[in-house]
Each structure stands twice: as C-alpha cells, then as structure tokens.
Write an enzyme that holds these catalytic residues in place. Sequence first.
Site, PDB file in Angstrom:
ATOM      1  N   TYR A   1      61.592  12.775  -7.809  1.00 61.06           N
ATOM      2  CA  TYR A   1      62.604  12.210  -8.659  1.00 61.06           C
ATOM      3  C   TYR A   1      63.056  13.157  -9.881  1.00 61.06           C
ATOM      4  O   TYR A   1      62.292  13.401 -10.562  1.00 61.06           O
ATOM      5  CB  TYR A   1      62.700  10.879  -9.055  1.00 61.06           C
ATOM      6  CG  TYR A   1      63.702  10.205 -10.004  1.00 61.06           C
ATOM      7  CD1 TYR A   1      65.022  10.237  -9.295  1.00 61.06           C
ATOM      8  CD2 TYR A   1      63.459   9.844 -11.026  1.00 61.06           C
ATOM      9  CE1 TYR A   1      66.032   9.317 -10.015  1.00 61.06           C
ATOM     10  CE2 TYR A   1      64.651   9.469 -11.856  1.00 61.06           C
ATOM     11  CZ  TYR A   1      66.134   9.119 -11.352  1.00 61.06           C
ATOM     12  OH  TYR A   1      66.784   8.697 -12.067  1.00 61.06           O
TER      13      TYR A   1
ATOM     14  N   ASP B   1      58.444  19.831 -13.210  1.00 60.62           N
ATOM     15  CA  ASP B   1      59.272  18.901 -13.812  1.00 60.62           C
ATOM     16  C   ASP B   1      58.023  18.044 -14.203  1.00 60.62           C
ATOM     17  O   ASP B   1      57.451  17.183 -13.449  1.00 60.62           O
ATOM     18  CB  ASP B   1      60.032  18.005 -12.607  1.00 60.62           C
ATOM     19  CG  ASP B   1      60.703  16.477 -13.389  1.00 60.62           C
ATOM     20  OD1 ASP B   1      60.282  16.338 -14.408  1.00 60.62           O
ATOM     21  OD2 ASP B   1      61.542  15.884 -12.823  1.00 60.62           O
TER      22      ASP B   1
ATOM     23  N   LYS C   1      59.682  11.005 -21.291  1.00 62.46           N
ATOM     24  CA  LYS C   1      58.854   9.942 -21.229  1.00 62.46           C
ATOM     25  C   LYS C   1      57.887  10.287 -22.513  1.00 62.46           C
ATOM     26  O   LYS C   1      58.257   9.973 -23.772  1.00 62.46           O
ATOM     27  CB  LYS C   1      58.175   9.886 -19.951  1.00 62.46           C
ATOM     28  CG  LYS C   1      59.264   9.617 -18.995  1.00 62.46           C
ATOM     29  CD  LYS C   1      58.605   9.086 -17.690  1.00 62.46           C
ATOM     30  CE  LYS C   1      59.543   8.545 -16.657  1.00 62.46           C
ATOM     31  NZ  LYS C   1      60.205   9.098 -15.731  1.00 62.46           N
TER      32      LYS C   1
HETATM   33  C1  LIG Z   1      61.800   9.576 -15.387  1.00 60.66           C
HETATM   34  C2  LIG Z   1      61.998  10.963 -14.775  1.00 60.66           C
HETATM   35  C3  LIG Z   1      62.826  11.763 -14.921  1.00 60.66           C
HETATM   36  C4  LIG Z   1      64.303  11.190 -15.444  1.00 60.66           C
HETATM   37  O1  LIG Z   1      64.170  11.192 -16.602  1.00 60.66           O
HETATM   38  P1  LIG Z   1      65.096  10.148 -17.389  1.00 60.66           P
HETATM   39  O2  LIG Z   1      64.588   9.960 -19.020  1.00 60.66           O
HETATM   40  O3  LIG Z   1      64.848   8.794 -16.893  1.00 60.66           O
HETATM   41  O4  LIG Z   1      66.439  10.588 -17.427  1.00 60.66           O
HETATM   42  C5  LIG Z   1      63.214  13.133 -14.283  1.00 60.66           C
HETATM   43  N1  LIG Z   1      61.767  13.542 -13.519  1.00 60.66           N
HETATM   44  C6  LIG Z   1      60.673  12.791 -13.440  1.00 60.66           C
HETATM   45  C7  LIG Z   1      59.540  13.284 -12.868  1.00 60.66           C
HETATM   46  C8  LIG Z   1      60.864  11.513 -13.992  1.00 60.66           C
HETATM   47  O5  LIG Z   1      59.681  10.641 -13.689  1.00 60.66           O
END
Ligand SMILES: *Cc1c(COP(=O)(O)O)cnc(C)c1O
Length: 427
Positions: free
Chosen positions: A144, A239, A267
């Site tokens: 994601y 990511d 995060k």
């Molecule tokens: C949570 C998450 C996102 C998206 O971040 P948001 O602040 O919710 O937009 C993207 N990549 C990873 C790996 C994530 O865990």
Amino acid sequence: MTTNKSKELFERAQRSIPGGVNSPVRAFRSVGGTPLFMERAKGAYMYDADGNQYIDYINSWGPMILGHAYEPVVKAIQAKAMLSTSFGAPTELEIEMAELIKSMAPNVDMVRMVSSGTEACMSALRLARGYTGRNKFIKFEGCYHGHADAFLVKAGSGVATFNIQTVPGVTAGVSMDTLTAPYNDLASVEKLVTENKGEIAAIIIEPVAGNMGCIIPQAGYLEGLRAICDREGIVFIFDEVMTGFRLAAGGAQERLGINADLVTYGKVIGGGLPVGAFGGKKEIMQHISPLGNVYQAGTLSGNPIAMIAGYTMLKTLKDNPGIYKELDDKTETLHKGLKGVLSSGDVPHVINRLGSMISVHFSDKPVTDFAAAAAADNARFNRFFHSMLDQGVYLPPSAYETWFISTALSASDIEQTVAAAEKALRA
Ligand SMILES: *Cc1c(COP(=O)(O)O)cnc(C)c1O
C-alpha cells in the site's frame, strides 16, 4: 464491558460521515461489529467513549512509537501554537527538520515535507517519472502506498481488507502504467522489465511490507531489485512510511543495508500530526520545483505545529538509540509469548516479525506474499481479534495490517496480552 456509547456514536456518525469513519479500516467492516470511538490515550493505553481501557497495538498505525501523549511532543506543540499555527512562508524549523532527517536517514541529500504518506508517495512517483521521462512503474501485490490513483492496483491495507480488485474512479489509462508483481519474486520483476524495456520509471516497494500483515523480504530480494534498477536506469523508491524511524533511526535502509534512490516517509515522522516527506539523492531531488520543473506544492506543507511535533519525536529517537533495542526486545518477548500459546493450542499459524513490526497469520504455510496472506484463515483472525478486544487488547481490525509496538508497552502489558491470546484461541 459495555460499549453502548460507541454504538450510539457510530449510529450518529453514519448519518453525516460515509460509513461513519474518515478512513475505511477504522469501520471494523472486515472483522465485523461496531468500531470503538476513542476519547483519550496515555502511554500504552487507549480509553473509549464508555471509559474502557485497551492496550494499544495500533499506536495510530505507527506514529505513537513512544506511546500516546508523549509529554515532550505535547508540550512542544502547545508552546509552538502560541506563535501562530501557520504562516505559508518558510521558517527556520523546516531547515532544522530537513537537517535532522538527513542526519538520520542514509542517502537523503534533500527532503521535501508534505502532509501525508499518500502525498509523499504520489510526489515521489511523479518525480521519478519526470526525472526519467518514462511513464510506467512497478509496485508489488499487497503493498500500500496511499490512495493516489496510480497505486490503487492490487493494493494492500483497506483495499485488500475489503477485497477491492478495481477501484471505480481510477481510469484504465492510469492503471495501464501500473505494473504489478508478487512480493519476494525477483523473476517476475525481471520479466516485466524485459517486456517493458526502457519504459519503467520506478520500482516502489515497502522494504518490509506491513499492509498485508507483516511480510519480510527474503534474503537477496531487495539486493536483486537494487541491481535491476542500477542496470536499467530505474529509480528505486523505498516506501518507508511505515518502516521509517521505526526499524532503525535510518529506517529500513539502515536496518537492511540497502540504498534507495528516493525514500518516502509518514507516520512516525509527524509524531501524531499529519506529516509526510519524500527525499533522496540530490541528482533526482533537484528536479522538484522551484529548483526544477516537476511540480509539487502544499499550503500546509512544513506547517510549524506539525514540524515541531515531528522534530521533537525524531530528535528523541536520534538521541536515544537504545529505544530501538528496547522496541526489539519488547516485540521479541511478545513474539515468544504468542508463539508459546499458539503452538500449544495446535493452531496453524505464522508469526512474521522484524524489529517492532509483527503480525499473526493463521496459516499452515509460510506467508511471504499477498497470495499466502489471503489464503490464511482470516475468519479465525476475526474471531481472535474480537476476543482480544473484549479482553482489552486493541489489535488492528484486519489480518492485512501489521501490529505496531511502542516503548510504552510494559512487561505486564505483554503478559496480559499473551494471556488474552490464550483465551482468544478458544474463541
Ligand atoms: C500508511 C501508509 C501510506 C499512506 O500514508 P497516509 O498518511 O495514510 O496517506 C503509504 N505507504 C505505506 C507503506 C503506509 O503504511
């Protein structure tokens, strides 16, 4: 335990907010039941609207790595708010934040602040495309990268939880440039690269995946992707929205010893406020506007309240490297406890863990990719989840999410969690 107030609030919420929530997984749809509305939290504990206490294994999906309402962060926010909550003009604090990130993260020469992980990933992808002059990119099934159109193809987290295959509103034109491969399968990436020679701008990956439960890269896998990117002139994007500042001060890059060209953060980087960032090698980053012509902007990017929360959090992590050992030790204790209980209960299970990311799949096969995560007994997970919740342990409400450990978790919290798991297995 009564949750009448949460039930009332959920009824009311659904009349004004789609599904009653502002982000889908919160709605408990996949595990069933009514989501709990939270009122306050401190350290390892959250308290819902009915006053029930929960040991928290979500920690706001990562940011609360030092526990809730961590006092230095709260105090810094309060003091900063008195000086205005936003300027729309540069501040010295933004330089300090960028310098701090650079001092912690490998291969980050320059960094741009944004307001979410989604923004960070979509901007990094645009930059990779602008830099290479290519359109296509490769992502992995079950990973994601936020909800930007290009990433909503075989995505993890809520997209997987709700078994959404294609997302209405994402055009075929956009999806055509998104190539997908199974996680941990280097040969399938080689095949895509051969079939799309000279057309791939980027490979983006969660270096340790956390949006299909926790899935660990196999030995040589990330090294192999790095080599393909080097050979083909592809931008390698880590990511690290989940892993950044969590697996180590320098994130997965440091922990796993792999260099990325671009890195995205979210995060933990905001200490609980809406913050994201993308950064990387100067040769690429200098193409971002106003230095270059790849456009990217944000009215509240680098917002002073968000920056002071993130800065205080990151500085604490940088100055106290023992935190990472503590997180690892606590997660290992939990791991051993769960392993003991699950093994004696004769329940097929896989516990994947790296650092303070851990998850349980009820599977009799190793879980190394999305197909394996999806083949697990997720109905059992849902029963397990509810029994844990009834016993005051708040796990992510989906088998497709990693659990997040904080330093606030005590030895007795972990003991209590393991004891609850023993009961939950019989549920
Ligand atoms: C949570 C998450 C996102 C998206 O971040 P948001 O602040 O919710 O937009 C993207 N990549 C990873 C790996 C994530 O865990």
